[in-house]
Design a protein around this motif. Structure first.
Motif, short mmCIF file in Angstrom:
data_model
loop_
_atom_site.label_atom_id
_atom_site.label_comp_id
_atom_site.label_asym_id
_atom_site.label_seq_id
_atom_site.Cartn_x
_atom_site.Cartn_y
_atom_site.Cartn_z
N ILE A 108 0.83 -1.20 0.00
CA ILE A 108 0.00 0.00 0.00
C ILE A 108 0.87 1.25 0.00
CG2 ILE A 108 -1.64 1.34 1.39
CD1 ILE A 108 -2.89 -1.36 2.21
N VAL A 144 0.56 4.09 -2.88
CA VAL A 144 0.19 5.46 -2.55
C VAL A 144 1.33 6.41 -2.85
CG1 VAL A 144 -0.43 6.99 -0.64
CG2 VAL A 144 -1.54 4.77 -0.86
N ARG A 164 3.47 6.40 -5.15
CA ARG A 164 3.92 6.42 -6.54
C ARG A 164 3.91 7.83 -7.11
NH1 ARG A 164 1.95 6.23 -11.60
NH2 ARG A 164 3.12 5.01 -13.12
N ARG A 170 4.99 11.38 -3.98
CA ARG A 170 5.39 11.00 -2.61
C ARG A 170 6.43 9.89 -2.71
NH1 ARG A 170 -0.03 10.47 -2.59
NH2 ARG A 170 -1.21 12.23 -1.83
N SER A 222 7.00 5.78 -1.05
CA SER A 222 7.21 4.60 -1.88
C SER A 222 8.55 3.92 -1.55
CB SER A 222 7.17 4.99 -3.35
OG SER A 222 7.31 3.86 -4.16
#
Length: 102
Positions: free
Chosen positions: A60, A64, A66, A69, A73
Motif C-alpha cells: 500500500i 500510494v 507512486r 510521494r 514509496s
C-alpha cells in the motif's frame, strides 16, 4: 624416581567422584511436554500473520507513494526487506536453535 612422577602416580590412584553430565540432552520440566510446543505454534502463527500484514502495508505504501510521494514509496520498498528478513528468522528459528544448542 622424581617427586613429580610420584605425585603423578598418587593423583592417578586417587579415587574420583562421578563428574556431572554437562552435555545432557534437553528435557522439558514435568507438565510442559505439550504446553511449550503449543506456545511456539501460537508465536509462529502470530508472526506469520504479522508478516502478511507487513507485506500488505508495504504494498500500500508503494502504491500510494507512486505519485508525488516518492519518499513513502521508498519506505515501502525498503520495508519489504525487513518484513522478509523477519519472516525468514521466524521460519528458520525452530531448525537453527536446536542445531546450535545440541
Amino acid at each position: 624416581m622424581s617427586i613429580i612422577h610420584t605425585l603423578s602416580d598418587v593423583v592417578a590412584l586417587a579415587p574420583t567422584a562421578d563428574a556431572p553430565n554437562w552435555d545432557a540432552p534437553p528435557a522439558s520440566p514435568p507438565g510442559m511436554e505439550t504446553i511449550l510446543p503449543e506456545w511456539v505454534g501460537w508465536a509462529k502463527y502470530v508472526a506469520i500473520g504479522a508478516g502478511i500484514l507487513g507485506l500488505i502495508a508495504c504494498g500500500i505504501m508503494m502504491m500510494v507513494g507512486r505519485r508525488n510521494r516518492s519518499h513513502l514509496s521508498a519506505e515501502g520498498a525498503s520495508g519489504l526487506l525487513w518484513v522478509l528478513g523477519g519472516l525468514s528468522v521466524v521460519t528458520l528459528a525452530a531448525g537453527v536453535v536446536p542445531a546450535i544448542v545440541t
